[in-house]
Design an enzyme around this catalytic site. Structure first.
Site, PDB file in Angstrom:
ATOM      1  NE  ARG A 153       3.065  -8.502  -3.336  1.00  0.00           N
ATOM      2  CZ  ARG A 153       3.238  -7.175  -3.347  1.00  0.00           C
ATOM      3  NH1 ARG A 153       4.297  -6.647  -2.752  1.00  0.00           N
ATOM      4  NH2 ARG A 153       2.363  -6.389  -3.949  1.00  0.00           N
ATOM      5  CE  LYS A 177       3.932  -9.473  -6.839  1.00  0.00           C
ATOM      6  NZ  LYS A 177       2.591  -9.785  -7.365  1.00  0.00           N
ATOM      7  CG  HIS A 250      -1.297 -13.923  -0.793  1.00  0.00           C
ATOM      8  ND1 HIS A 250      -0.098 -13.269  -0.960  1.00  0.00           N
ATOM      9  CD2 HIS A 250      -2.180 -13.275  -1.597  1.00  0.00           C
ATOM     10  CE1 HIS A 250      -0.235 -12.284  -1.839  1.00  0.00           C
ATOM     11  NE2 HIS A 250      -1.489 -12.262  -2.229  1.00  0.00           N
ATOM     12  NE  ARG A 253      -0.153  -8.873  -0.191  1.00  0.00           N
ATOM     13  CZ  ARG A 253       0.558  -7.748  -0.291  1.00  0.00           C
ATOM     14  NH1 ARG A 253       1.375  -7.406   0.690  1.00  0.00           N
ATOM     15  NH2 ARG A 253       0.449  -6.957  -1.345  1.00  0.00           N
ATOM     16  CG  HIS A 276      -1.963  -3.651  -3.609  1.00  0.00           C
ATOM     17  ND1 HIS A 276      -3.145  -3.661  -2.906  1.00  0.00           N
ATOM     18  CD2 HIS A 276      -1.498  -4.926  -3.567  1.00  0.00           C
ATOM     19  CE1 HIS A 276      -3.390  -4.880  -2.455  1.00  0.00           C
ATOM     20  NE2 HIS A 276      -2.411  -5.657  -2.846  1.00  0.00           N
ATOM     21  CE1 TYR A 285      -7.334  -8.163   0.700  1.00  0.00           C
ATOM     22  CE2 TYR A 285      -6.391  -6.245  -0.370  1.00  0.00           C
ATOM     23  CZ  TYR A 285      -6.291  -7.565   0.023  1.00  0.00           C
ATOM     24  OH  TYR A 285      -5.159  -8.284  -0.261  1.00  0.00           O
TER      25      TYR A 285
END
Length: 314
Positions: A153, A177, A250, A253, A276, A285
């Site tokens: 990211r 994250k 993004h 990515r 994730h 995806y």
């Protein structure tokens, strides 16, 4: 409210941009439910303001009065739901009222991605940059290459230090994250490009070295910042005529994830690579892969090519 923002910034390690978005949502809800209470930067949301009626009224306000999209409304409700969960852990709320508020239906959007041919054109046009370009050109290509090769990211890219890189093992350690650490494998050719870039960094007059120095840094030795990364990606990919879609970190990515899936990588591996928190975030995806499968089917299947007429029916 300030305690929650400090929690997501210091404990959950959300990016500054995400923290700012959360702060804005909470401020707007506070203004809606108690419009005359205090200065903007001193507003609080009391437990009494987090009732189902107020939350539903706020949702209607966003949709009907302000004309916000269902996606934006869902974001607001998600932020408020997270705030309620925080208050539950503190013993201030006994339940999460946001769970009882229905969300507006959103139109599912497929992740955008660049065609492989378009990115190959970019790399072909900049192939001499890693070794012979000036520092600005080398930094710009490294930003694009790091985003595309690793799928990190934007905030993760900016936070990378030299200690994040392990050239002996060809891996990159990324703190994502929720303060989660993951390792991303690097190809031999990309490691060589990184080595050439670091040689250029070390030759700069104002370079910053050491384990905690920024891996990617400006010519004055500073850490990159969000708008600079956005600008670099737009400028670099803007020179490729076949790229007409949105040019952002993004999308690079998304492109890596889509290519890995199309080449046979399993969803769990892609999930770990991208950092994730759940497989559901990665499964989006598969829709791109289904669209690609449809295209192959329509171009190759006899009955599809003939419009369903006179094809084999074995």
């Amino acid at each position: 409210m300030n305690g929650y923002l400090e929690y997501i910034e210091k404990i959950r390690r959300y990016s500054p941009r995400t923290v700012a978005i959360y702060a804005d949502v909470l401020r707007r809800y506070a203004e809606f439910t108690e419009p005359l209470q205090g200065e903007q930067n001193q507003r609080v949301i009391s437990p009494q303001q987090l009732d189902i009626q107020s939350l539903r009224a706020y949702e209607v306000h966003l949709l009907d009065d302000l004309g916000e999209s269902p996606r934006t409304v869902a974001l607001h409700m998600s932020v408020l739901g997270g705030y309620c969960r925080y208050l539950m852990r503190k013993g201030i709320l006994s339940s999460n009222p946001v769970k009882l508020v229905s969300r507006p239906k959103q139109e599912k959007r497929l992740p955008e991605f660049f065609r492989n041919e378009a990115l190959e054109s970019y790399y072909e046009s900049t192939k001499g940059v890693p070794e012979f370009g000036n520092y600005g050109q080398q930094l710009s290509r490294m930003v694009v290459s790091m985003l595309y090769n690793t799928g990190v990211r934007r905030a993760e890219l900016i936070s990378l230090n030299r200690s994040s890189l392990d050239m002996s093992r060809r891996t990159l350690r990324v703190r994502g994250k929720g303060d989660k650490l993951r390792e991303i494998p690097l190809t031999a050719s990309f490691c060589k490009e990184i080595s050439l870039y670091l040689q250029s960094v070390d030759s700069l007059k104002d370079c910053v070295t050491g384990p905690e120095a920024p891996l990617l840094q400006t010519e004055s030795g500073g850490r990159l910042y969000p708008m600079l990364v956005e600008r670099i990606v737009k400028q670099e990919l803007g020179s490729v005529g076949t790229i007409t879609s949105r040019k952002s970190p993004h999308v690079l990515r998304h492109t890596l994830a889509t290519e890995l899936l199309n080449d046979g990588a399993d969803l769990n591996s892609i999930k770990e690579l991208l950092g994730h928190s759940s497989l559901a975030a990665t499964q989006v995806y598969t829709h791109n892969s289904i669209e690609r499968l449809k295209s192959v089917y329509n171009n190759a299947h006899p009955r599809a090519k003939n419009g369903g007429k006179n094809g084999n029916q074995d």
